[in-house]
Design a protein around this motif. Structure first.
Motif, short mmCIF file in Angstrom:
data_model
loop_
_atom_site.label_atom_id
_atom_site.label_comp_id
_atom_site.label_asym_id
_atom_site.label_seq_id
_atom_site.Cartn_x
_atom_site.Cartn_y
_atom_site.Cartn_z
N MET A 1 -4.36 0.52 -52.68
CA MET A 1 -4.88 -0.28 -51.18
C MET A 1 -4.84 1.00 -50.10
O MET A 1 -3.60 2.13 -51.19
CB MET A 1 -3.33 -0.72 -51.37
CG MET A 1 -3.37 -0.99 -49.61
SD MET A 1 -1.60 -2.56 -49.31
CE MET A 1 -1.14 -1.62 -48.02
N THR A 2 -5.62 0.41 -49.61
CA THR A 2 -5.93 2.05 -48.67
C THR A 2 -4.42 1.97 -47.23
O THR A 2 -4.54 1.44 -47.11
CB THR A 2 -7.37 1.71 -48.19
OG1 THR A 2 -7.97 2.07 -48.76
CG2 THR A 2 -7.13 2.89 -46.95
N ALA A 3 -4.40 3.31 -47.39
CA ALA A 3 -3.32 3.78 -45.84
C ALA A 3 -3.95 3.36 -45.50
O ALA A 3 -5.16 3.79 -45.13
CB ALA A 3 -2.38 5.03 -46.69
N THR A 4 -3.46 2.64 -43.90
CA THR A 4 -3.55 2.75 -42.29
C THR A 4 -2.99 3.63 -42.29
O THR A 4 -1.96 4.11 -41.99
CB THR A 4 -3.44 1.27 -41.48
OG1 THR A 4 -3.68 0.31 -43.07
CG2 THR A 4 -4.17 1.38 -40.65
N SER A 23 -11.32 9.28 -42.39
CA SER A 23 -11.78 8.42 -43.20
C SER A 23 -12.93 9.36 -45.16
O SER A 23 -13.00 8.77 -45.96
CB SER A 23 -13.06 8.20 -42.36
OG SER A 23 -13.91 8.35 -42.32
N ASP A 26 -10.83 8.53 -47.66
CA ASP A 26 -9.98 7.24 -47.71
C ASP A 26 -9.06 6.31 -47.08
O ASP A 26 -8.17 5.48 -48.15
CB ASP A 26 -10.36 6.65 -49.30
CG ASP A 26 -10.40 5.32 -49.62
OD1 ASP A 26 -11.58 4.68 -49.26
OD2 ASP A 26 -10.05 4.66 -50.67
N LEU A 27 -8.74 6.65 -45.78
CA LEU A 27 -8.06 6.05 -44.88
C LEU A 27 -8.78 5.18 -44.37
O LEU A 27 -9.44 5.70 -43.29
CB LEU A 27 -6.85 7.00 -44.54
CG LEU A 27 -6.22 8.34 -45.27
CD1 LEU A 27 -6.22 9.76 -43.97
CD2 LEU A 27 -5.91 7.43 -45.86
N GLU A 28 -7.99 4.16 -43.94
CA GLU A 28 -7.88 3.64 -42.87
C GLU A 28 -7.60 4.36 -41.18
O GLU A 28 -6.53 3.81 -41.51
CB GLU A 28 -7.36 1.70 -42.72
CG GLU A 28 -8.66 1.07 -41.53
CD GLU A 28 -7.45 -0.51 -42.33
OE1 GLU A 28 -7.18 -0.91 -41.15
OE2 GLU A 28 -7.53 -0.82 -43.70
N SER A 49 0.85 2.71 -42.23
CA SER A 49 1.81 4.05 -43.46
C SER A 49 2.22 5.88 -43.00
O SER A 49 2.79 6.63 -43.67
CB SER A 49 0.67 4.83 -44.72
OG SER A 49 -0.35 3.41 -45.26
N HIS A 110 -6.22 16.91 -44.20
CA HIS A 110 -6.00 16.95 -45.55
C HIS A 110 -4.36 16.78 -46.00
O HIS A 110 -4.41 16.07 -47.09
CB HIS A 110 -7.36 16.96 -46.09
CG HIS A 110 -8.36 16.53 -45.80
ND1 HIS A 110 -9.47 16.07 -46.14
CD2 HIS A 110 -8.41 15.38 -44.72
CE1 HIS A 110 -10.62 15.74 -45.63
NE2 HIS A 110 -10.33 14.94 -44.17
N LEU A 117 1.53 11.01 -47.03
CA LEU A 117 2.12 9.37 -48.32
C LEU A 117 2.07 9.77 -49.54
O LEU A 117 2.48 8.08 -49.50
CB LEU A 117 -0.11 8.92 -47.83
CG LEU A 117 -0.72 9.32 -46.39
CD1 LEU A 117 -2.38 9.36 -46.58
CD2 LEU A 117 0.11 8.31 -45.62
#
Length: 120
Positions: A1-4, A23, A26-28, A49, A110, A117
């Motif tokens: 599941m991608t973190a938002t 992005s 790989d984050l929403e 998140s 990052h 996260l």
């Protein structure tokens, strides 16, 4: 599941840059232009998140006031506060918060995001 991540930044160019940079890992990303808009978004669309906010913004709330409201309402939601004008000392922040001084590097961004996260 991608973190938002909720990204709160009033400067469009910086908001786009931050969104693109996040992005890459790989984050929403959900963007808001003010702390006031961010509070509405949090009320309607939580869970996020992580929140990343600038300090100086238009509206009734600044980034610090936004962070304080988040810590009161969602104490486990990590917040990264960023500014090029002000500095916040680490001891003034909760454990799940960080200060990121502008200008920052992509690597610094990052690292701090992934640190928060990983602590979820």
């Amino acid at each position: 599941m991608t973190a938002t991540v909720l990204l709160v930044e009033d400067e469009e160019m910086l908001r786009v840059l931050l969104s693109e940079a996040l992005s890459l890992i790989d984050l929403e990303i959900v963007c808001c232009r003010s702390a006031d808009e961010a509070m509405i978004t949090l009320e309607q669309a939580h869970p996020f998140s992580l929140v990343i906010t600038d300090i100086c913004m238009p509206g009734t709330l600044d980034g610090i006031e936004l962070a304080e409201k988040i810590w009161h309402r969602w104490p486990h939601l990590p917040v990264i506060i960023s500014s090029g004008n002000r500095v916040i000392r680490r001891e003034k922040l909760p454990d799940n918060a960080s200060f990121l001084r502008k200008p920052w590097s992509l690597e610094q961004l990052h690292q701090i995001v992934l640190h928060h996260l990983a602590s979820e």
